[in-house]
Structures are given as C-alpha cells and as structure tokens.
Scaffold this motif. Structure first.
Motif, short mmCIF file in Angstrom:
data_model
loop_
_atom_site.label_atom_id
_atom_site.label_comp_id
_atom_site.label_asym_id
_atom_site.label_seq_id
_atom_site.Cartn_x
_atom_site.Cartn_y
_atom_site.Cartn_z
N GLU A 282 7.13 -14.14 16.49
CA GLU A 282 6.71 -14.54 15.14
C GLU A 282 5.75 -13.52 14.54
O GLU A 282 5.87 -13.13 13.38
CB GLU A 282 6.07 -15.92 15.15
N SER A 283 4.75 -13.12 15.32
CA SER A 283 3.72 -12.19 14.81
C SER A 283 4.30 -10.83 14.46
O SER A 283 3.92 -10.22 13.46
CB SER A 283 2.62 -12.00 15.84
N CYS A 284 5.22 -10.34 15.26
CA CYS A 284 5.76 -8.99 15.05
C CYS A 284 6.83 -8.95 13.96
O CYS A 284 7.23 -7.86 13.52
CB CYS A 284 6.33 -8.44 16.35
N GLN A 285 7.27 -10.09 13.47
CA GLN A 285 8.22 -10.11 12.35
C GLN A 285 7.51 -9.97 11.01
O GLN A 285 8.13 -9.67 10.01
CB GLN A 285 9.01 -11.42 12.35
N LYS A 286 6.18 -10.18 11.01
CA LYS A 286 5.43 -10.14 9.75
C LYS A 286 5.11 -8.72 9.33
O LYS A 286 5.03 -7.82 10.07
CB LYS A 286 4.14 -10.95 9.89
N CYS B 245 9.27 -10.23 23.56
CA CYS B 245 9.16 -9.51 22.30
C CYS B 245 9.28 -8.01 22.58
O CYS B 245 8.54 -7.46 23.40
CB CYS B 245 7.84 -9.81 21.60
N SER B 246 10.22 -7.37 21.90
CA SER B 246 10.46 -5.94 22.12
C SER B 246 9.38 -5.06 21.50
O SER B 246 9.34 -3.87 21.76
CB SER B 246 11.84 -5.55 21.57
N VAL B 247 8.48 -5.65 20.71
CA VAL B 247 7.41 -4.88 20.08
C VAL B 247 6.11 -5.00 20.89
O VAL B 247 5.55 -4.01 21.35
CB VAL B 247 7.17 -5.32 18.62
N CYS B 248 5.64 -6.24 21.10
CA CYS B 248 4.33 -6.43 21.74
C CYS B 248 4.41 -6.88 23.20
O CYS B 248 3.39 -6.90 23.88
CB CYS B 248 3.50 -7.44 20.94
N GLY B 249 5.58 -7.27 23.68
CA GLY B 249 5.73 -7.68 25.08
C GLY B 249 5.41 -9.14 25.34
O GLY B 249 5.48 -9.59 26.48
N GLU B 250 5.05 -9.90 24.30
CA GLU B 250 4.77 -11.33 24.49
C GLU B 250 5.99 -12.00 25.10
O GLU B 250 7.13 -11.64 24.79
CB GLU B 250 4.44 -12.01 23.16
N THR B 251 5.75 -12.96 25.98
CA THR B 251 6.86 -13.67 26.60
C THR B 251 6.76 -15.15 26.32
O THR B 251 5.67 -15.69 26.14
CB THR B 251 6.89 -13.48 28.13
N LYS B 252 7.92 -15.78 26.26
CA LYS B 252 8.01 -17.23 26.13
C LYS B 252 8.98 -17.69 27.21
O LYS B 252 10.03 -17.08 27.40
CB LYS B 252 8.52 -17.63 24.75
N GLY C 279 13.80 -9.71 21.55
CA GLY C 279 13.74 -9.84 20.10
C GLY C 279 12.32 -9.62 19.62
O GLY C 279 11.50 -9.07 20.35
N ARG C 280 12.02 -10.07 18.41
CA ARG C 280 10.67 -9.95 17.86
C ARG C 280 10.04 -11.34 17.76
O ARG C 280 10.65 -12.25 17.21
CB ARG C 280 10.70 -9.31 16.47
#
Length: 147
Positions: A143-147, A105-112, A140-141
């Motif tokens: 799920e949480s950062c798309q809200k 995630c380009s916003v929070c850094g979460e990885t999958k 990308g963004r």
C-alpha cells in the motif's frame, strides 16, 4: 495464533546458533535483533549499514556470510528479489508457526503472511510423486509503495 516477543525469538535463534557450533557474539545478536525488529526482507547492504553504525569495523563480507549461514541453519529466510538476495528473521521465530506463504513488496521488502497454500491444486497433477517441500511467494507493491 501463538505470539512471541522479539526477545524470545532471538533467544531461540541464539540457541540454534549454539547447537550448530556458532560462537555467541554481540554482533550476531544485534544482527538477529535488527532482522527481528524490521520484520521484512532486507538486502545485506541495509543490514550492514545499520550494524556499522554501532560496530564501525564490521565488514560487509562478515554480515553477508552470517546472513547466508543463518539461512542455511534455518533462523533466517532468504529470497531473490529483483536479482538481489534479501533476508528476514525466520517467521517461526516470530511465533508464526503454522505453514504459510508471503506477499513480498518488490520495492521495500515488506511481507504479509498468506494463510492459504495452493499446493493442493498441484497434488492431483502429481499422482505417484512425493512432494518434499515447496516455496510460494507473491511479489508486488504494498500500500505504501503504491503512493
């Protein structure tokens, strides 16, 4: 998939540190524990902010240098995200041992973790060459950062 506790991954990381001649310190253990528990890419500043709550005299330079050193010996992964270096506890120390790639995630850094590796597409185009390594990340963004 083999599972590890955070503690066993941290113990392994501390053993690697020892094998590379790094001294054990409580600050280093705390740094690794913080990375293991957050389990996402973090900027050095966020790691510094968290550790300075417990060790007010720790310097940002010390945190950054340790993160960089830890990435050099393979216990921390690093990536350049939006022009800033970010770090995370190495996946193999989390018990994710098989080859994989990441969505970040380009916003929070979460990885999958992504189990498919696209390298087979390129091997046909590189006949006669020996691929020695690669890195593949999707940004990308979440799920949480798309809200």
């Amino acid at each position: 998939m083999k599972t590890h506790t955070h503690e066993s991954g941290i113990e392994q990381a501390l053993e690697v540190l020892k094998n590379y001649g790094f001294k054990y310190t409580k600050k280093r253990e705390l740094l690794l524990t913080y990375l293991a528990k957050t389990n996402r890419y973090l900027p050095a500043r966020e790691v510094y902010d968290a550790l300075s709550q417990i060790y007010p005299n720790v310097s940002y330079d010390t945190i950054y240098r340790n993160l960089h050193d830890f990435s050099e010996i393979g216990i921390v992964e690093k990536t350049d995200l939006n022009g800033e270096m970010k770090f995370r506890f190495h996946c193999q120390l989390h018990g994710i041992g098989e080859h994989h790639h990441h969505f970040i995630c380009s916003v929070c850094g979460e990885t999958k973790e992504l189990s498919y590796c696209p390298m087979s597409i390129f091997e046909d185009q590189l006949q006669g060459c020996k691929i020695e390594g690669h890195r593949f990340e999707i940004y990308g963004r979440c799920e949480s950062c798309q809200k």
